[in-house]
Design a protein around this motif. Structure first.
Motif, short mmCIF file in Angstrom:
data_model
loop_
_atom_site.label_atom_id
_atom_site.label_comp_id
_atom_site.label_asym_id
_atom_site.label_seq_id
_atom_site.Cartn_x
_atom_site.Cartn_y
_atom_site.Cartn_z
N LEU A 255 52.80 27.27 47.03
CA LEU A 255 51.55 28.28 46.70
C LEU A 255 51.10 28.54 47.89
CD1 LEU A 255 50.20 26.88 43.36
CD2 LEU A 255 52.28 28.53 43.77
N ARG A 256 50.48 29.49 48.28
CA ARG A 256 50.03 29.65 49.50
C ARG A 256 49.01 30.77 49.56
NH1 ARG A 256 54.78 32.98 52.52
NH2 ARG A 256 54.79 35.04 51.40
N ARG B 166 53.20 21.79 46.61
CA ARG B 166 52.89 22.10 47.94
C ARG B 166 51.92 23.29 47.89
NH1 ARG B 166 56.54 23.98 52.98
NH2 ARG B 166 55.92 22.39 54.57
N TYR B 167 51.01 23.13 48.91
CA TYR B 167 49.95 24.23 48.98
C TYR B 167 50.06 24.49 50.40
CZ TYR B 167 46.48 27.46 47.10
OH TYR B 167 45.90 28.66 46.69
N VAL B 168 49.93 25.69 50.78
CA VAL B 168 49.80 26.14 52.18
C VAL B 168 48.51 27.08 52.38
CG1 VAL B 168 50.72 27.64 54.00
CG2 VAL B 168 52.31 26.08 52.79
N LYS C 96 41.16 21.50 53.10
CA LYS C 96 42.22 20.68 53.08
C LYS C 96 41.90 19.39 51.84
CE LYS C 96 45.83 18.02 55.22
NZ LYS C 96 46.38 17.31 56.49
N ALA C 97 40.42 18.92 52.07
CA ALA C 97 40.25 17.76 51.24
C ALA C 97 40.12 18.31 49.95
CB ALA C 97 38.82 17.38 51.63
N ALA D 243 44.44 18.24 44.26
CA ALA D 243 45.61 19.00 43.13
C ALA D 243 46.70 19.12 43.61
CB ALA D 243 45.16 20.53 42.82
N ALA D 244 47.17 18.90 45.10
CA ALA D 244 48.42 19.01 45.55
C ALA D 244 48.96 17.85 46.08
CB ALA D 244 48.55 20.37 46.45
N GLU D 245 50.39 17.59 45.96
CA GLU D 245 51.12 16.52 46.77
C GLU D 245 51.01 16.54 47.87
OE1 GLU D 245 54.77 15.63 44.81
OE2 GLU D 245 54.03 15.86 42.89
N GLU D 246 51.27 17.78 48.58
CA GLU D 246 51.53 17.98 49.95
C GLU D 246 50.07 19.29 50.22
OE1 GLU D 246 54.65 18.86 53.42
OE2 GLU D 246 55.16 19.20 51.43
#
Length: 229
Positions: A157-158, A183-185, A214-215, A220-223
């Motif tokens: 997701l980005r 994964r979140y971008v 990012k924190a 919520a996201a693994e990466e």
């Protein structure tokens, strides 16, 4: 299938792999901060689908990965057949989408035609219509995301961090609704050639803002990946 162009070699469009990127023409949204207006509303030249497929056949022994971006690929009536033709050559395929056509994603996933999907999350639900130029509501994107997460296909997701569109509070809401996420971008906003010229005068967020963002997303996201900062 309307194609606006392609990049013979990209090192950023398919995670971890060199790839070919094909851009489709046209979009059903009018995000004011979009910097791909040449693929959205000011189309002058198109690539021939036949010529692109011929190029892909020639490159198959060199590259194995392909990204389809836009514009918005899922509004193309010939997308399914185009991907099927590419798949038959043995390519691994990534699709970039704004999530506005969950039924198209469902068909592609059912046909085992995708290896990676990137879904845009423009902002939190209350800002969604503004952030997309009035063209999309959050619940439609949520359906697309649920479809992708339920599949075995790798995904990300980005979000583009546009001041006035995405705040830290918006990210808090997004993270709470969409968790858990693989994964979140979060990518930096580039104020150039925007669909709405007013956004060319918007000052991008500083690196310190991205550290806080990012924190939030890491809950919520693994990466979490930060791009362009």
């Amino acid at each position: 299938m309307r194609i606006g162009g392609y990049i013979p070699l990209s090192l950023v469009d398919y995670p971890g792999e060199p790839a070919i990127t094909v851009f489709t023409v046209g979009c059903n949204l009018r995000c004011p901060f979009c910097h791909n207006s040449g693929l959205v509303v000011k189309v002058k030249e198109l690539e021939s689908k036949v010529e692109v497929l011929q190029f892909l056949r020639q490159r198959k022994n060199i590259l194995d990965y392909l990204c389809i971006s836009g514009g918005e690929p899922t509004i193309q009536p010939g997308l399914h057949a185009f991907i099927r033709d590419i798949r038959s050559m043995g390519y691994h395929i990534k699709l970039d989408t704004n999530g506005s056509k969950p039924e198209v994603l469902e068909r592609l996933l059912t046909g085992d035609l995708l290896d990676y999907i990137a879904v845009d999350v423009k902002s939190s639900p209350s800002r969604y219509r503004f952030s997309t130029g009035g063209g999309l509501d959050f619940n439609t994107v949520l359906r697309s995301i649920k479809t992708v997460k339920a599949s075995r296909v790798a995904y990300e997701l980005r979000t583009t961090a546009v001041p006035g569109i995405v705040s830290l509070e918006d990210l808090e809401i997004i993270a709470k609704i969409l968790m858990p996420i693989k994964r979140y971008v979060l990518q930096q906003f580039q104020p150039r050639r925007t669909l709405d010229p007013a956004f060319e005068y918007v000052t991008p967020y500083l690196p310190e803002w991205f550290e806080k963002a990012k924190a939030i997303l890491e809950r919520a996201a693994e990466e979490v990946i930060i791009r362009g900062v």
